[in-house]
Design an enzyme around this catalytic site. Structure first.
Site, PDB file in Angstrom:
ATOM      1  N   CYS A 114       6.584  -8.889   1.621  1.00 48.47           N
ATOM      2  CA  CYS A 114       6.056  -7.612   1.720  1.00 48.47           C
ATOM      3  C   CYS A 114       7.385  -6.560   2.143  1.00 48.47           C
ATOM      4  O   CYS A 114       8.074  -7.241   3.333  1.00 48.47           O
ATOM      5  CB  CYS A 114       5.111  -7.096   2.664  1.00 48.47           C
ATOM      6  SG  CYS A 114       4.767  -5.589   3.145  1.00 48.47           S
ATOM      7  N   CYS A 118       5.948   0.932   0.891  1.00 46.77           N
ATOM      8  CA  CYS A 118       4.954   1.474  -0.061  1.00 46.77           C
ATOM      9  C   CYS A 118       4.089   2.685   0.860  1.00 46.77           C
ATOM     10  O   CYS A 118       3.939   3.786   0.295  1.00 46.77           O
ATOM     11  CB  CYS A 118       4.172   0.508  -0.716  1.00 46.77           C
ATOM     12  SG  CYS A 118       5.080  -0.694  -1.806  1.00 46.77           S
ATOM     13  N   THR A 205       2.504  -1.888   9.063  1.00 44.23           N
ATOM     14  CA  THR A 205       3.567  -2.366   8.193  1.00 44.23           C
ATOM     15  C   THR A 205       4.839  -1.800   8.657  1.00 44.23           C
ATOM     16  O   THR A 205       5.309  -0.650   8.159  1.00 44.23           O
ATOM     17  CB  THR A 205       3.224  -2.280   6.955  1.00 44.23           C
ATOM     18  OG1 THR A 205       1.745  -2.715   6.472  1.00 44.23           O
ATOM     19  CG2 THR A 205       4.197  -3.145   5.738  1.00 44.23           C
ATOM     20  N   GLU A 271       4.039  -6.812  10.610  1.00 41.33           N
ATOM     21  CA  GLU A 271       2.957  -5.806  11.032  1.00 41.33           C
ATOM     22  C   GLU A 271       2.936  -5.911  12.576  1.00 41.33           C
ATOM     23  O   GLU A 271       3.195  -6.784  13.227  1.00 41.33           O
ATOM     24  CB  GLU A 271       1.631  -6.601  10.655  1.00 41.33           C
ATOM     25  CG  GLU A 271       1.550  -7.000   9.180  1.00 41.33           C
ATOM     26  CD  GLU A 271       1.054  -5.772   8.338  1.00 41.33           C
ATOM     27  OE1 GLU A 271       0.726  -4.823   8.878  1.00 41.33           O
ATOM     28  OE2 GLU A 271       1.276  -6.062   7.086  1.00 41.33           O
ATOM     29  N   HIS A 306      -2.309   3.631  -2.901  1.00 45.76           N
ATOM     30  CA  HIS A 306      -1.775   2.553  -2.177  1.00 45.76           C
ATOM     31  C   HIS A 306      -2.377   1.296  -2.768  1.00 45.76           C
ATOM     32  O   HIS A 306      -1.687   0.418  -2.790  1.00 45.76           O
ATOM     33  CB  HIS A 306      -2.097   2.676  -0.767  1.00 45.76           C
ATOM     34  CG  HIS A 306      -1.249   1.847   0.043  1.00 45.76           C
ATOM     35  ND1 HIS A 306       0.236   1.727  -0.037  1.00 45.76           N
ATOM     36  CD2 HIS A 306      -1.599   0.967   1.024  1.00 45.76           C
ATOM     37  CE1 HIS A 306       0.518   0.759   0.596  1.00 45.76           C
ATOM     38  NE2 HIS A 306      -0.282   0.239   1.451  1.00 45.76           N
ATOM     39  N   TYR A 310      -0.366  -2.411  -4.639  1.00 45.04           N
ATOM     40  CA  TYR A 310      -0.471  -3.556  -4.496  1.00 45.04           C
ATOM     41  C   TYR A 310      -0.059  -4.547  -5.854  1.00 45.04           C
ATOM     42  O   TYR A 310       0.078  -5.836  -5.794  1.00 45.04           O
ATOM     43  CB  TYR A 310      -1.749  -4.126  -4.209  1.00 45.04           C
ATOM     44  CG  TYR A 310      -1.801  -3.956  -2.625  1.00 45.04           C
ATOM     45  CD1 TYR A 310      -1.936  -2.743  -2.087  1.00 45.04           C
ATOM     46  CD2 TYR A 310      -1.933  -5.079  -1.773  1.00 45.04           C
ATOM     47  CE1 TYR A 310      -1.758  -2.559  -0.593  1.00 45.04           C
ATOM     48  CE2 TYR A 310      -1.636  -5.000  -0.286  1.00 45.04           C
ATOM     49  CZ  TYR A 310      -1.717  -3.732   0.263  1.00 45.04           C
ATOM     50  OH  TYR A 310      -1.735  -3.490   1.665  1.00 45.04           O
ATOM     51  N   CYS A 312       2.923  -4.810  -6.171  1.00 49.50           N
ATOM     52  CA  CYS A 312       3.911  -5.642  -5.703  1.00 49.50           C
ATOM     53  C   CYS A 312       3.607  -6.976  -5.591  1.00 49.50           C
ATOM     54  O   CYS A 312       4.514  -7.900  -5.641  1.00 49.50           O
ATOM     55  CB  CYS A 312       4.355  -5.190  -4.264  1.00 49.50           C
ATOM     56  SG  CYS A 312       2.732  -5.380  -3.191  1.00 49.50           S
ATOM     57  N   GLU A 460      -3.061 -10.009   3.819  1.00 49.39           N
ATOM     58  CA  GLU A 460      -2.848  -8.351   3.607  1.00 49.39           C
ATOM     59  C   GLU A 460      -3.124  -8.041   2.129  1.00 49.39           C
ATOM     60  O   GLU A 460      -3.512  -6.981   1.968  1.00 49.39           O
ATOM     61  CB  GLU A 460      -1.422  -8.218   3.747  1.00 49.39           C
ATOM     62  CG  GLU A 460      -0.840  -6.832   3.584  1.00 49.39           C
ATOM     63  CD  GLU A 460       0.518  -6.712   3.238  1.00 49.39           C
ATOM     64  OE1 GLU A 460       1.308  -7.119   4.100  1.00 49.39           O
ATOM     65  OE2 GLU A 460       1.205  -5.923   2.585  1.00 49.39           O
TER      66      GLU A 460
END
Lengths: 496, 496, 496, 496
Positions: A114, A118, A205, A271, A306, A310, A312, A460
């Protein structure tokens, strides 16, 4: 990346030149005196802490990609012609929304984890139309404030986090119904020129790696929740903030010697829990204060953006597929039909996620405020697949890895004078490969399926941007059952 | 729909005015003297045959939709400005490719079955760049011929089928290696002005309901397969063609009295076997003849288009979701949590298919010939999900239907003077509903999960446009393992 | 099969010699004057009706198996030493319960469908301890009556069905709360020497092919439902009963000429609706009347037996696996790795069902009445897998079958003088096989996945013995969460 | 536990009294001078090493359970009447085989991890009939030696490991074809009175915690592999052995202060690599030496036993289900329908594994040597489900846990004077619960799904007793396709 002349710096923004590279970004984080806690200690300088640094490296990669591939990772602001990092850009077209997804996949490929930006990107794009709507309805000036804030971020090229999730306490009760009023962030005082907020935000995050965070409510609010309807920007180095770094599986391997057993030594996610202790926020940085009826719209717009962000994870999935292919090759079984078939299945699932995600972006429509918002149903479908398929990819990767992925001796034993040579000899795969390379790819698979980046790739994926049931609720809201029932009635010959 | 002045009619095209509605389309099929066989008999007039007619109705719906929603179901030819049925349109933009998908979903919703025109649409779009390439390389004039053919189809607004799948015989052997040379369609004679072809095409969707069919090879060909490298157009009413209608589950219910037990009395799909007995094709209608090396490109381009055309099944899925919601409502359990959750799951799976399909279309790129071709990897991913998820939707629909979906008395028993009233009384659901409506929706679910349209919703979803393994092979070809291995090496710290 | 001296025939039992073979069983059904309705007509003699007969053949197979393999399909009554058909046997040991499962699998293999006798077997075994408990608590004599009834069935070797499912109406209301009191079977009159019952039973497996049926309540009952708490035996040829045969997918193919297109011409299942019109039942045949508080126990005991009886579907699954292997062989792809792998997956899923089923039987414990009852949790787990895996087996079988399974020409077209020879030539598979054999196995797969026996293999697998949610409710009741939470607390170090 | 008079101690067995408790077992491991390597260091005393000790505790639990529940965890040797630990017992009945499974599930519940003794138990039961067969065929005396060895283990109540998996090198080559002859364990010298062996064994479960290990070949062998056909017993404290402890995810948390962040502080599994450096084994301890043709039977018998031994994972699954239920309770959502439904699904999958496992045991048959062997097909089905379902249970547990499972602050931060109180206040769940208890159960879930015991619950479930493809190969061997094809032919009406 050419940055245009910055607008006059607002009073609340410490003047500094724009950040132009990953290296400069890393330096920008130094010396901020953040109050960061981890494993019972106060971390003096996060930038130099071996456990924190990989998460900073991942953010730094977003800066370097902007230089390497500006078409992908930057965008031009229509009004000014300024080219800005895409993570700070307010979408102006369908192509902008789609490009976010492609950039996200690429960064997932490059970091295997991550990269933490974002939330901030999605937050400014969700706030853009919501502030506009509030202003239209109530005569506030949130939208102009937000635009000024975004412009300032762009001008200095800063990292802007977004902070949404409150600790929540008893989930059957709303913010104002809790026994403890601080379980959701709220306004505790209204002063001339600003407000004072208090509370905490969980699972934040990349917050320590950000320059600013955007505080937002986490759920639809009732009229009684007025104090909780607060959106504002806070600088990360504000002395009223403290950060508690969350533990990740295998986190302390980052503190060990060597670079093998970490699996992915350079990059990780982050996180943390943010404790907010009576922080004063000037009016210029307040974008909602008390308009409870807009909280739901904000949450829905944000989660719509959002949940398709994901995508990603398909970039991370590409790394895992590559790692699985690599270990199959080292094991000498790359051409075996069931091995090949499992790689196809991993690819199929990974691209299925991608398809729904970019379809959502392609189906974007302009908001009343003028930026572009993706399709909500497909965004939820994308994210819902993300709560399932990475776990199956991880399972298949472990299948292809063989049992050694969970029984491999440590890097130090491989380096041991007495037993090391024997380990290198016995733990080789097919001829032409080395035990070290085999160990490295096994550790990468461990990292992504059990270890530090499994937190980002699996857990996550499950809970980020909302847990599975949250998507199901949204899908239910949008599944248009009455229309579909009418289709069925029509074909079945039922008068209705 | 305004149709522009038609170009001069070619010699091989029987002059007639353009078809302007579903009703006119149905009339256009009458009196063609087709040699159609079914259950041991020659069908005198397919248009009037109760078992064939529902499949004609489904095609007719494509004409009517063009009138009802021209933005969706027609397109403008850039060169001429003519507005033509989208099924006859050569794509000129990304938006054109995406619009095909949206039209397909809508027609799936309106018919609950296969409307049979996608093969022809995808065939002309695949042949467009392939004929261009052959011409560029070898100086033939296939591309111009194809354009003339397409223009003629557009001018008269005809239905153009596509015929690809040969009987195949021994699947471990190519066309020229078979014991029997006629197991694949081939040129048996070359005459001045044309060729003579022979063989058969299996599983031919809507062929009896078409005006023309485009014959194409079904697989990549070797040099020895020269006679099999034939692409050409043949009028459906050519006397050298015979058609054997394939049986479908519950097909003969269409011959029964009443309209309930059919489930979807108006619409069905159609698959038939075409027997081709020494048909002469004039040169103007030949678009490939012997260029074996282009067969693979043709198959790949066609399947890329066609595999994402299976987005139509999401429209059919919408009907099934609606039917499941309706029966849950009639049963009085629409708000029960597990019922609601199953409807969400059905929607989620259905939209997952849709996402990959339209993502493939959105990712279209221009071909060298100028039309737009969708993304192949995502098309295969879309279709591969189609081989899985409709079966799960069907399973969930049967779950929600209750056991009565497979034990319901016949329509005639409901109408029976002695027992009918009792059946109506006992087989009602919640108050406010009737047993007949409940029976109708149960029959619709039966139709889509076991009966006539299950053939299209399930088995054709499995095998149409290629069986699952065909998609896996294409996914394997495109999964870029070397790139992904390099991503993994880079993060694991492996020198390569 | 040697049958011992029968006990004195009770007054309510028509004297006749025991049935000793399938053929005698078929004859025993003749001339009963049943009032059977189907498709608007009254069927004069079900035994001779081509659509009904295959379901009778399936029951007949249970008689023949008893002769062929008495160790499997008969059992010895401990008290008398009499050897009786296992379907009429009250279990006396764990081995008896397990043997039921093995017999069920074998009959599934031999018939490829539902052989309809499990409900009766499971009903007498569930009633055995329930009647015992009622008698113990209240001084009734239901248990002795039941034993006499069972002994009479055994002596004459009759088929004993079980009738549980009522039409139910509004599912949010209990029997006595419905608008219409006849939506559940109930006692409408109490006379000296017996009771009069009225109502209907839906989805009645094999009822027309039975000699007697055991009527039972379908759910737990409230005190107000006293009239609905009725268990009794009724002869199938009682003039107060009418039967409405449920339609099955492709049912009327049984009326066509030939034997190919039926897929499985010899065997089928049967479900009918029984209309019960004021039937008097003498006290000797009443086994519960008003004891509402025992309805739940009865339903639980019955479903525990019956849910593991669905092991029969693994026998049917064996046929489908065989058919899939056969068509792969005919298609020339039996050794292709993905084909082989799909057969393994089908086997794996099939045996997973079997494992849970026989595990449940092996874990049987004696009831207070002395017969043996299987494990309820595992029985529910078995059945819950039955609501999932046969659908996946069907999907895989269709995958292996190829598209021809849903487009194959009719048997009559294969026999047609004009086109038949060409069809036989073109639709062959690998050399050494015939098109007819290929057609036969394709029709069998169609029969089991879309056609007549798909009703039994799929839809009945879903809903028979309770729909999926019913199993989930039972699993929830038995999952012992508190014990498991304590295990977790103990390992996590939580004081409790 | 009363232990009968021990037989005379053989020369190779160091005399000592039988171990009678977990505590005595732990002491028995002390002072052995093992050469154990971990993270570059030689571990002086494994018993006192905090990272090793939890794995020893898990084995100790097997001793204590034998005292707490002798009916479950001990068995009586028929010949002598001696009551011995079940892990050392040679099965004498079906009930013995089933009891193994029940003991395994219980120990999984009690430890939440791998207790490491099944390999040894399954090894002696597999060797029992294989040595018998070799002796029958060739006149050797392996069987008597094995019985003497087992009797000695029983008399002293020792832990007997089994060592099968070799490093393997190039998987496309057999032992004697490898470039390096030591990639499989082999006899390097034959001396009067014994043999000398060399090589390594990988992934050795609990080897450091054992007293003896049984070395066995890992695959079927060719005639040329004669030196590799070696089965023998070696004492763990033999100076020719070295052990390299495999790293586990989060292993070093065991070295941290506190007891929360370990998740399951008391128990863990253990896998190590054994390096065997020219170890002399006297003839009395050799049970196969050169009989290559029996290697396949040994592997098949062992894997048949061992694959159903994975029923232990259902005990671990019980803990995970309990933990998921507990966190749902702490979060205040225990009664929410989707939460409840996920617990049902977890239970369903867990019991599905159990069903196939104990079904396999119940279907045991006597071997020619007289002990009882379970059903091989069902054992493979059981294990194959183990390679799938625990991953889904883990996914569902993470779903129910909420995101905090991967972002929770460390135990030390909870204890921190500055921020600890705030963490305790903010991270509570529903009222009546504490943040510490919530943290403990979250850490347990982390431990089982990402951390140390995820190695055992997930990765070892995948690869232990053979990777998934190994089960598919065995299922393929036993799926009796020809019989099933005949069933299909018979019903389809195909002459064969």
């Amino acid at each position: 990346m050419s940055t245009p002349a910055a607008p006059p710096t607002p009073a609340w923004l410490r003047p500094r030149p724009p950040i132009t590279s990953g290296a400069e970004y890393v330096e920008s984080l130094r010396g901020r005196g953040l109050r960061v806690h981890f494993m019972g200690e106060r971390i003096a300088e996060p930038v130099d802490h071996p456990l924190i640094r990989p998460s900073i490296n991942a953010v730094a990669r977003t800066y370097d990609l902007a230089n390497e591939d500006p078409a992908l990772a930057t965008a031009v602001v229509g009004a000014s012609g300024a080219r800005v990092n895409r993570f700070l850009h307010v979408t102006e077209s369908v192509a902008d929304v789609v490009a976010q997804n492609k950039m996200q996949r690429r960064l997932g490929q490059l970091t295997g984890t991550c990269f933490q930006r974002c939330v901030g990107m999605d937050a400014i794009n969700a706030l853009y139309p919501v502030t506009w709507s509030i202003d239209q309805a109530t005569g506030t000036s949130y939208h102009a404030r937000l635009r000024a804030f975004v412009a300032a971020m762009q001008a200095q090229n800063l990292v802007n986090g977004g902070a949404m999730t409150d600790p929540k306490g008893d989930r059957s009760k709303g913010p104002s119904e809790q026994d403890d009023p601080d379980l959701f962030v709220r306004v505790v005082e209204r002063r001339p020129g600003g407000v004072v907020i208090r509370g905490a935000k969980a699972h934040q995050t990349g917050c320590i790696n950000s320059h600013w965070i955007l505080v937002m409510p986490t759920m639809r609010l009732a009229a009684a929740d007025r104090d909780y309807a607060i959106v504002c920007a806070v600088p990360v180095d504000h002395p009223g903030l403290r950060f508690v770094v969350g533990r990740q599986s295998c986190d302390t391997r980052a503190l060990e010697r060597g670079s093998v057993d970490q699996g992915n030594a350079r990059f990780s996610g982050q996180e943390a829990l943010i404790l907010i202790d009576d922080v004063f926020v000037p009016d210029e940085l307040v974008f909602m204060a008390g308009e409870t009826s807009y909280a739901a719209e904000l949450v829905e717009r944000f989660t719509a953006f959002h949940r398709r962000s994901y995508v990603c994870k398909t970039g991370v999935g590409d790394v895992l597929i590559g790692a699985a292919a690599l270990i199959a090759d080292y094991n000498g079984v790359a051409q075996v039909s069931h091995v090949r078939d499992k790689l196809v299945e991993m690819t199929h699932l990974n691209e299925t996620i991608y398809g729904a995600g970019i379809a959502s972006s392609y189906e974007s429509r302009p908001t009343p405020a003028g930026n572009y918002q993706n399709d909500e149903l497909l965004a939820n479908v994308c994210k819902h697949n993300v709560t399932r398929f990475p776990y199956e990819l991880a399972r298949l990767a472990q299948d292809l890895a063989g049992g050694l992925v969970a029984t491999l001796p440590s890097e130090q034993d491989f380096a041991d004078a007495e037993i090391g040579p024997l380990l290198h000899r016995l733990l080789r795969g097919r001829s032409g490969t080395t035990a070290e390379d085999r160990a490295r790819v096994l550790r990468l698979i461990e990292n992504m399926t059990l270890g530090r980046n499994a937190v980002g790739y699996l857990t996550e994926s499950m809970h980020g941007a909302g847990s599975p049931q949250a998507q199901r609720i949204q899908i239910a809201r949008q599944m248009q059952l009455e229309d579909k029932k009418q289709l069925a009635r029509s074909l079945a010959g039922i008068e209705s």
